[in-house]
Enzyme design. Structure first.
Site, PDB file in Angstrom:
ATOM      1  N   SER A 188      60.360  69.172  42.277  1.00 27.73           N
ATOM      2  CA  SER A 188      61.099  70.431  42.161  1.00 27.73           C
ATOM      3  C   SER A 188      60.195  71.642  42.371  1.00 27.73           C
ATOM      4  CB  SER A 188      61.811  70.465  40.810  1.00 27.73           C
ATOM      5  OG  SER A 188      62.685  71.563  40.716  1.00 27.73           O
ATOM      6  N   ASP A 190      67.530  72.772  44.551  1.00 26.53           N
ATOM      7  CA  ASP A 190      68.674  72.683  43.645  1.00 26.53           C
ATOM      8  C   ASP A 190      68.822  73.961  42.821  1.00 26.53           C
ATOM      9  OD1 ASP A 190      66.543  72.347  41.906  1.00 26.53           O
ATOM     10  OD2 ASP A 190      67.294  70.503  40.982  1.00 26.53           O
ATOM     11  N   ASP A 194      63.907  76.622  45.145  1.00 22.48           N
ATOM     12  CA  ASP A 194      62.694  75.950  44.715  1.00 22.48           C
ATOM     13  C   ASP A 194      62.415  74.806  45.680  1.00 22.48           C
ATOM     14  OD1 ASP A 194      64.894  74.493  43.920  1.00 22.48           O
ATOM     15  OD2 ASP A 194      63.985  73.757  42.073  1.00 22.48           O
ATOM     16  N   ASP A 232      62.920  71.598  45.881  1.00 20.49           N
ATOM     17  CA  ASP A 232      63.947  70.629  46.287  1.00 20.49           C
ATOM     18  C   ASP A 232      65.316  71.277  46.454  1.00 20.49           C
ATOM     19  OD1 ASP A 232      64.463  71.028  43.568  1.00 20.49           O
ATOM     20  OD2 ASP A 232      65.071  68.960  43.233  1.00 20.49           O
TER      21      ASP A 232
END
Length: 453
Positions: A109, A250, A246, A248
């Site tokens: 992340s 999400d 960010d 990833d």
């Protein structure tokens, strides 16, 4: 022994905590737990092999970890579809879209490039509840599935993964973005290719930063944890709005045309009011965590919207959304879940919906965000304390009660023990910054005096 799984999968330093051996073992254990009902004595029980989707962000360690997870799945009789570098919410969508049995995302992340993580998704693209993760952890020490011959899984490229996800995102757009100029910061992460393409297709004029991943620069001075960079770019280019993801993708945080940050709470407030107006906010209820700003509760109450609060973590927000059959929830950090379209936080989807509301209303992000007054919030981490004794300490409880009486309806106090380290977090919100700081420091001193190791 501490629990292996954290609040969002297993995460740590790649090749130290997150090793090839652990990745293979977790994939084999997950095949046993998540593939239950598909196997009988290591062989197919349903007439077909289970299918698992694998995706990752661009960090370099994801290359060998994804290969290790694929090996663990295939050696357990799972057919693997390798989607390559795509956002976490894209993987969740694809698992549901193709009716895969489960999936995994290799990502840490917003963490720096040396870290990595492994998070599993169940059928339907939903994150695993704690009890299922515990079963996977327990299965690490049990016998693995060892099929042979035609029962061994295959590994194939998920060739149209990006296209399927882009079509899905475009299908959610309630209003085109023509005339809006957006700066996208993709954190040199998984959204670097998809997000600019989607916003361009939606009609926006797009300027990009943080879209040159090299395996080592993910989240490095860019993305949702470095919003000063996005703010500067918005001002430099005279853009209407900035959107930050960010690593990833999400998460979605935003910057208005004046360079001011619009956080996840403000984004949820904007979307909740829009959805209520359009008859899409089920039960007129928004789900947020206990860390959301008091200003969000006040704003929602003023507009007849109920705020339902959960424990910290987007999985708990999702559980509440599913249990109550609600349509919107999220976190201050920018994880926003729109359950009509997604099973997890989706930064690209959230950004599209936010800009769509700007286009629909003709109002700037600054105007839309003004619906909510952000209360000053102070967080103090009290380290080196017995966090297990926190809940039963009467002196701490009395101090908190006294502070709450002092604040009345103009503030809020939250003390939260860490689940993994000797630490208590003291969070205070008040109408004035100086008051919040004074109260937070005084409560921290009480916690340290009472619980110091």
């Amino acid at each position: 022994m501490p629990r292996l799984f954290g609040t969002d999968g297993v995460r740590g330093l790649a090749n130290e905590k997150i090793t090839v051996e652990l990745a293979v073992s977790l994939a084999q254990a997950a095949s046993v737990v998540l593939g239950k009902g598909r196997f009988a004595d290591g062989r197919r029980a349903s007439g077909r092999r289970p299918v698992g989707v694998i995706a990752r962000d661009p960090r370099v360690s994801g290359e060998f970890l994804a290969a290790a997870v694929a090996a663990g799945f295939a050696s357990s009789g799972v057919d693997v579809l390798d989607a390559g570098i795509i956002p976490t919410p894209a993987a969740a969508f694809l698992i549901a879209d193709i009716k895969a049995d489960f999936g995994v995302v290799i990502s840490a992340s917003h963490n720096p490039a040396p870290d990595n993580g492994i998070k599993f998704f169940a059928v339907g693209g939903t994150k695993l509840p704690d009890e299922v993760e515990d079963r996977i952890e327990a299965a690490l020490g049990e016998q693995k599935l060892s099929p042979t011959g035609v029962e061994v899984g295959r590994i194939r490229r998920f060739a149209d993964a990006e296209d399927r996800y882009i079509v899905h995102l475009m299908s959610t757009l309630p209003h085109r973005l023509d005339g809006l100029h957006v700066v996208l910061d993709c954190a040199n992460g998984a959204a670097s290719g998809i997000s600019p393409e989607v916003f361009t297709l939606a009609g926006a004029r797009v300027t990009v930063i943080g879209t040159d991943p090299d395996g080592y620069n993910i989240n490095d001075g860019v993305g949702s944890t470095h919003l000063d960079v996005l703010a500067a770019a918005v001002l430099e280019h005279g853009a209407d709005v900035g959107i930050a993801h960010d690593g990833d993708a999400d998460r979605c945080l935003a910057v208005d045309h004046l360079g001011r940050i619009v956080d996840g709470d403000q984004i949820m407030a904007i979307l909740a009011l829009s959805m209520k107006e359009r008859g899409l906010l089920r039960e007129n209820t928004l789900v947020a965590t206990v860390m959301s700003n008091l200003g969000l509760r006040v704003a929602m109450a003023e507009h007849g919207i109920t705020l339902l609060q959960t424990a910290v973590g987007d999985r708990y927000v999702l559980e509440a959304l599913n249990e109550k059959k609600l349509s919107l929830g999220g976190e201050q950090s920018g994880h926003v879940i729109m359950s009509d379209f997604a099973t997890t936080g989706d930064g690209i989807l959230t950004g599209l919906q936010l800009l769509s509301e700007m286009a629909r209303t003709g109002r700037s992000l600054a105007e839309l965000a003004s619906v909510m007054t952000v209360y000053p919030q102070i967080m103090v981490n009290v380290r080196g304390v017995d966090h297990h004794g926190f809940a039963s300490d009467e002196v701490i409880a009395a101090a908190v009660k006294a502070v709450e009486a002092r604040l009345g309806g103009g503030g809020r106090v939250l003390l939260r023990p860490s689940g993994t380290e000797p630490l208590v977090r003291v969070m205070v919100e008040a109408e004035e910054q100086s008051v919040a700081e004074e109260i937070a420091n005084s409560l921290a001193a009480v916690v340290l005096e009472r619980l110091a190791l």
